[in-house]
Design a protein around this motif. Sequence first.
Motif, PDB file in Angstrom:
ATOM      1  N   ASP A   1       4.817 -54.273 -75.651  1.00 39.61           N
ATOM      2  CA  ASP A   1       5.679 -54.614 -76.330  1.00 39.61           C
ATOM      3  C   ASP A   1       6.791 -53.616 -77.034  1.00 39.61           C
ATOM      4  O   ASP A   1       7.481 -53.559 -77.747  1.00 39.61           O
ATOM      5  CB  ASP A   1       5.161 -55.320 -77.656  1.00 39.61           C
ATOM      6  CG  ASP A   1       4.237 -54.449 -78.479  1.00 39.61           C
ATOM      7  OD1 ASP A   1       4.274 -53.097 -78.356  1.00 39.61           O
ATOM      8  OD2 ASP A   1       3.707 -54.888 -79.588  1.00 39.61           O
ATOM      9  N   GLY A   2       6.517 -52.606 -75.988  1.00 44.33           N
ATOM     10  CA  GLY A   2       7.604 -51.533 -76.275  1.00 44.33           C
ATOM     11  C   GLY A   2       9.086 -51.663 -75.780  1.00 44.33           C
ATOM     12  O   GLY A   2       9.130 -52.507 -75.206  1.00 44.33           O
ATOM     13  N   ALA A   3      10.070 -50.814 -76.029  1.00 49.42           N
ATOM     14  CA  ALA A   3      11.141 -50.946 -75.372  1.00 49.42           C
ATOM     15  C   ALA A   3      11.274 -50.988 -73.813  1.00 49.42           C
ATOM     16  O   ALA A   3      10.347 -50.299 -73.320  1.00 49.42           O
ATOM     17  CB  ALA A   3      12.099 -49.465 -75.705  1.00 49.42           C
ATOM     18  N   ASP A   4      12.155 -51.401 -73.248  1.00 42.89           N
ATOM     19  CA  ASP A   4      12.012 -51.329 -71.794  1.00 42.89           C
ATOM     20  C   ASP A   4      12.224 -49.829 -71.276  1.00 42.89           C
ATOM     21  O   ASP A   4      12.712 -49.013 -71.772  1.00 42.89           O
ATOM     22  CB  ASP A   4      13.212 -52.291 -71.093  1.00 42.89           C
ATOM     23  CG  ASP A   4      14.708 -51.693 -71.252  1.00 42.89           C
ATOM     24  OD1 ASP A   4      14.920 -50.508 -71.084  1.00 42.89           O
ATOM     25  OD2 ASP A   4      15.522 -52.599 -71.324  1.00 42.89           O
ATOM     26  N   MET A   5      11.869 -49.546 -70.135  1.00 38.80           N
ATOM     27  CA  MET A   5      11.772 -48.322 -69.626  1.00 38.80           C
ATOM     28  C   MET A   5      13.187 -47.353 -69.777  1.00 38.80           C
ATOM     29  O   MET A   5      13.203 -46.234 -70.245  1.00 38.80           O
ATOM     30  CB  MET A   5      11.198 -48.007 -68.338  1.00 38.80           C
ATOM     31  CG  MET A   5       9.845 -48.205 -68.405  1.00 38.80           C
ATOM     32  SD  MET A   5       8.597 -47.145 -69.304  1.00 38.80           S
ATOM     33  CE  MET A   5       7.860 -48.380 -70.140  1.00 38.80           C
ATOM     34  N   GLN A   6      14.280 -48.053 -69.425  1.00 39.32           N
ATOM     35  CA  GLN A   6      15.542 -47.494 -69.315  1.00 39.32           C
ATOM     36  C   GLN A   6      15.942 -47.103 -71.014  1.00 39.32           C
ATOM     37  O   GLN A   6      16.443 -46.036 -71.232  1.00 39.32           O
ATOM     38  CB  GLN A   6      16.444 -48.499 -68.780  1.00 39.32           C
ATOM     39  CG  GLN A   6      17.935 -47.406 -68.561  1.00 39.32           C
ATOM     40  CD  GLN A   6      18.801 -48.378 -67.820  1.00 39.32           C
ATOM     41  OE1 GLN A   6      18.650 -49.523 -67.539  1.00 39.32           O
ATOM     42  NE2 GLN A   6      20.040 -47.681 -67.212  1.00 39.32           N
TER      43      GLN A   6
END
Length: 121
Positions: A65-70
């Motif tokens: 549920d973290g931010a997308d990698m970019q």
Amino acid sequence: MSQAQSIYERIGGRDGVEAVVSDFYDRVFDDPLLEPYFEDTDREALYAHQVQFISTVAGGPVSYDGADMQQAHEGMGISDEAFDRVATYLAEALRENDVTEDDVDAIIDQVADLQPDVVEQ
């Protein structure tokens, strides 16, 4: 008929993933090249997100549920060398925790696919 075990299950579930992540960060935080990337980082939150991430890529019953990698790495100036070193440390931590070479390769292949989103040119 029984289903084949996921990598997550073969690693040892949450306990196994947590052991891998702990060993992984022991390496990462001791590396002078990588240390500056983590100076102002909430390490507990980072650890929790990494457990979620590894659990997800290993086929576990966990959603990342973290931010997308970019978005999560934007503005950090991460180099190819730093990315490769992190991937190497993850592979070493997986092996140290008796993850099979096939499973290490499967996880590292998924991590490698993220390189364009993490590295800033």
